[in-house]
Design a protein around this motif. Sequence first.
Motif, PDB file in Angstrom:
ATOM      1  N   ALA A   7     -13.511 -36.679 104.650  1.00 29.18           N
ATOM      2  CA  ALA A   7     -13.007 -35.449 105.268  1.00 29.18           C
ATOM      3  C   ALA A   7     -14.146 -34.703 105.949  1.00 29.18           C
ATOM      4  O   ALA A   7     -13.927 -33.813 106.741  1.00 29.18           O
ATOM      5  CB  ALA A   7     -12.360 -34.570 104.209  1.00 29.18           C
ATOM      6  N   VAL A   8     -15.389 -35.105 105.559  1.00 26.52           N
ATOM      7  CA  VAL A   8     -16.529 -34.381 106.136  1.00 26.52           C
ATOM      8  C   VAL A   8     -16.866 -34.984 107.481  1.00 26.52           C
ATOM      9  O   VAL A   8     -17.293 -36.119 107.579  1.00 26.52           O
ATOM     10  CB  VAL A   8     -17.755 -34.497 105.221  1.00 26.52           C
ATOM     11  N   LYS A   9     -16.613 -34.204 108.485  1.00 22.37           N
ATOM     12  CA  LYS A   9     -16.999 -34.700 109.801  1.00 22.37           C
ATOM     13  C   LYS A   9     -18.296 -33.994 110.194  1.00 22.37           C
ATOM     14  O   LYS A   9     -19.264 -34.591 110.581  1.00 22.37           O
ATOM     15  CB  LYS A   9     -15.894 -34.391 110.796  1.00 22.37           C
ATOM     16  N   GLU A  10     -18.226 -32.745 110.040  1.00 22.78           N
ATOM     17  CA  GLU A  10     -19.404 -31.952 110.359  1.00 22.78           C
ATOM     18  C   GLU A  10     -19.503 -30.849 109.341  1.00 22.78           C
ATOM     19  O   GLU A  10     -18.504 -30.381 108.833  1.00 22.78           O
ATOM     20  CB  GLU A  10     -19.263 -31.302 111.738  1.00 22.78           C
ATOM     21  N   SER A  55     -21.857 -27.183 108.683  1.00 26.37           N
ATOM     22  CA  SER A  55     -22.932 -26.264 109.069  1.00 26.37           C
ATOM     23  C   SER A  55     -23.606 -26.688 110.366  1.00 26.37           C
ATOM     24  O   SER A  55     -24.808 -26.552 110.512  1.00 26.37           O
ATOM     25  CB  SER A  55     -23.993 -26.192 107.967  1.00 26.37           C
ATOM     26  N   GLY A  56     -22.816 -27.169 111.265  1.00 26.38           N
ATOM     27  CA  GLY A  56     -23.350 -27.480 112.587  1.00 26.38           C
ATOM     28  C   GLY A  56     -24.144 -28.767 112.611  1.00 26.38           C
ATOM     29  O   GLY A  56     -24.526 -29.231 113.662  1.00 26.38           O
ATOM     30  N   ARG A 110     -24.365 -32.566 112.485  1.00 29.50           N
ATOM     31  CA  ARG A 110     -23.370 -33.576 112.787  1.00 29.50           C
ATOM     32  C   ARG A 110     -24.008 -34.898 112.399  1.00 29.50           C
ATOM     33  O   ARG A 110     -25.051 -35.250 112.879  1.00 29.50           O
ATOM     34  CB  ARG A 110     -23.176 -33.493 114.300  1.00 29.50           C
ATOM     35  N   GLN A 114     -22.283 -38.054 111.413  1.00 25.77           N
ATOM     36  CA  GLN A 114     -21.646 -39.359 111.363  1.00 25.77           C
ATOM     37  C   GLN A 114     -22.185 -40.313 112.415  1.00 25.77           C
ATOM     38  O   GLN A 114     -22.140 -41.504 112.252  1.00 25.77           O
ATOM     39  CB  GLN A 114     -20.117 -39.248 111.468  1.00 25.77           C
ATOM     40  N   PHE A 115     -22.726 -39.770 113.467  1.00 29.81           N
ATOM     41  CA  PHE A 115     -23.214 -40.658 114.521  1.00 29.81           C
ATOM     42  C   PHE A 115     -24.725 -40.695 114.642  1.00 29.81           C
ATOM     43  O   PHE A 115     -25.264 -41.535 115.326  1.00 29.81           O
ATOM     44  CB  PHE A 115     -22.614 -40.260 115.877  1.00 29.81           C
ATOM     45  N   ASP A 163     -11.674 -40.889 109.658  1.00 23.82           N
ATOM     46  CA  ASP A 163     -11.516 -39.480 109.318  1.00 23.82           C
ATOM     47  C   ASP A 163     -10.365 -39.331 108.326  1.00 23.82           C
ATOM     48  O   ASP A 163      -9.284 -39.881 108.523  1.00 23.82           O
ATOM     49  CB  ASP A 163     -11.180 -38.742 110.629  1.00 23.82           C
ATOM     50  N   LYS A 164     -10.613 -38.571 107.256  1.00 21.24           N
ATOM     51  CA  LYS A 164      -9.530 -38.214 106.339  1.00 21.24           C
ATOM     52  C   LYS A 164      -8.791 -37.024 106.915  1.00 21.24           C
ATOM     53  O   LYS A 164      -9.471 -36.130 107.450  1.00 21.24           O
ATOM     54  CB  LYS A 164     -10.100 -37.808 104.986  1.00 21.24           C
ATOM     55  N   PRO A 165      -7.474 -36.863 106.778  1.00 22.11           N
ATOM     56  CA  PRO A 165      -6.557 -37.876 106.223  1.00 22.11           C
ATOM     57  C   PRO A 165      -6.301 -39.023 107.204  1.00 22.11           C
ATOM     58  O   PRO A 165      -6.361 -38.817 108.413  1.00 22.11           O
ATOM     59  CB  PRO A 165      -5.284 -37.076 105.968  1.00 22.11           C
ATOM     60  N   VAL A 166      -6.042 -40.170 106.652  1.00 25.08           N
ATOM     61  CA  VAL A 166      -5.827 -41.345 107.482  1.00 25.08           C
ATOM     62  C   VAL A 166      -4.487 -41.978 107.096  1.00 25.08           C
ATOM     63  O   VAL A 166      -4.073 -41.924 105.936  1.00 25.08           O
ATOM     64  CB  VAL A 166      -6.997 -42.340 107.315  1.00 25.08           C
TER      65      VAL A 166
END
Lengths: 636, 148
Positions: free
Chosen positions: B104-107, B109-110, B112, B114-115, B130-133
């Motif tokens: 669920a954590v994409k970003e 506190s600014g 980023r 995952q990439f 990305d959750k939910p999937v």
Amino acid sequence: MKLQTKFFFGILGVFFPLAIVVGVVSILWINANTIKEAQHRVELHIKAAWDIYEEERMQIRSILNILAQSPRIKAVLLDRNNSTNIYTLRTELENIREKNNMDILTIIDASGNVVLRSRPPFNKDDNLSDDFLISEVLFNRTSCEGDITYSAERLKTEGAGLLEKCMNFGGEPTGMLTGAVVPLIENNHIIGAIQAGTLLNGTTEVVDKIKEGIFENISYNKKPIGTATIFMGDLRISTNVIDNQGRRAIGTRVSNEVKEQVLDAGKSWTGKAWVVNAWYLSQYDPILDPKGNVIGMLYIGELEERYLDIRTKAVETFLYIIFGGMLMAILVSFLIIRNILVPVRKLSIATKKISEGDYHSRVEVKTHDEVGGLAKSYNRMVDRLEKHEQEIRKKQNELEVTNQKLETTNRNYLEMLGFVSHELKNPLASAMMSLHTVKDGYLGDINDNQKRNLDSVADSLDYFEDMIRNYLDLSRLEKGELKVMNKKVLLISEVIEPTLRGFEREIIQRKIELENFIPKKLFAYGDKDLLRIVYDNLLANAIKYGRDGGGIRLAAKEDEDHLVLSVYNEGYGIPRDRMKMLFQKFSRIDSPAFKLKKGTGLGLYICREIIEKHGGKIWAESLEGQWAKFIFTLPK
Amino acid sequence: MSYSGTYQTKEKNKMNNTKKILIIDDDPNFLFSVGSLLRANKYTVVTAMNPQRGLDKLVSEKPDLVLLDIMMDSLFDGFALCHEIKTSKKYKDYKSAPVIFVSAVKEKSGSRFQFNAGEQGLVGPDDYIDKPVKPNTLLSCIEKHLNN
């Protein structure tokens, strides 16, 4: 220009022309009056000169008056054959003559015959009755005096050395005598006369007396300040004018102009005359013989240079006074003006301070004039300004505190929003996974009724997920966390395909025809993640509000400096009156068709924020009930 | 382009699934629901609720693919674990197994991550979900990596 300088030039402008006018007038006045005064003095001086000139004759007459009482002279006249008496008297008279500087001293009988001459070679017995003075005395029995010219013959007769003296001093065989004749009276009968005189040719006595008496022998610039001359006719015979060789300038003649006016017309001549080496202010008076004929001239001259210098000095002094006075006046006015300007300068400095934000400065001016009044008003004004300023500052501080509070509140709210949304994601993920696993039949078949119920749950959870995603994005957007990282992004493989994956199932289920006209190699400059959010929202809308079996078209075109991207769908379209509010926060379309598919009211707002952050624009076009199209631009 | 052709049906998935998948997540409900789905699709499933147990299971079970939650006890756990699997000599036999982040954590506190895990000196996952999937998304992703 400073006020003080302006004042200074103002004063100068008043005083300078004034000084010039006064100066010019005064110089003209001094000029005219000095020379006039000098000329006037010459006229006075020549009168004095005449007195001294005539004194010589008076002296002779006085001596003759005394001699006329002498019994011995009468005795000789009465007894002319007594040669002893005659000889004794002759010796006696010769002594008197020499002692008194006389050239002739002669005794004549009543018929005009010379009885005795006291000058060697003692000629006698010639008759002098044609001598004008003698004949007047013998006839009128009163004494007579005057200046007379003697011919060479007469001079020879009168005695030794006289003609020679005339020849030596002037070079003419004529002499000019000043003298007197006194009658000798016995018992009321005239028995003869006594005559005496002084030859003026070559004598220095009279002219030097004049010079000494009037001009006191003073020199100016090595030139005498005044000189006197006696002329016989136009010939200088007695003078104290010294020529270039250092001798008395005897023997020279007067100018024609003077000769014509004085000798011929018998008038005085006054004016400037060039004498030897300088200009003299002069006067020539005619000398008359007892008959009234002009026989010579008396001249005096005063050095003009002296008067010119006096004039120059006067002018100089006057100018010094004027300019000194002017300088004083300017200086005094300058000081006064400076005094007046001191409070003005204080005011100016105070005003400058205020303009720089210093409201504490006041002006101390205690004068009771207009400037003092101005300063008072000024101080009052500054008081009020300061009060005002303080109020404003107070309000500003209050405002800042309020702002900070608001900001903190907003931030707290956004952080909470983000946190809650995130915390909701995990349980939601589990719920959705289980639900879909059951609903999609992975765990075995379910009946239609069960499936409808689970579909309903799935719709709710989808909405729930939408909401969470949008609120998360919103909180990041408004916290400023979503920063645009501009990079070259391949639109199809990096943005659209990953986004579409989430919609595949629904697209198939609702038989939606998806057509993609975007070239595979097309790239945009932008933030991959943010562009995904945009496409996610636009595609979600296109599907949600699209007609079952309708078309969705993705397209791109390029103009000069923008990439123009669009998402088109067939379906409900957008009511005309909602167009304007479409991109506002929490804007929902309020129509029966849309009520079935409730949105969060945030998706398009988030899209607009992201596109504008990229420097692009987003808008919508629609035909209500037919189609809708969302178009946005990205700078190249 | 039409996506109808690329959509993978569940029938197709059921055909040849004998692979073993390790799921590491601290949410027991998620472990259960994903486990149910994968088992229904003929995968062998092993689960672990913390990173250490995950590593143990990796060695003992030798999974063909790992599903990993980034945010377990701390944000760093998922990354550290992935990095460990991919780089440590201890697990060199397993580093070919694809690791997929499911989080669920994409970003936060600014930052980023995952990439740009690589930029922080860490070796990142093979993919990210990305959750939910939804089941089919998860399944198609797993299928893709197992077939590579």
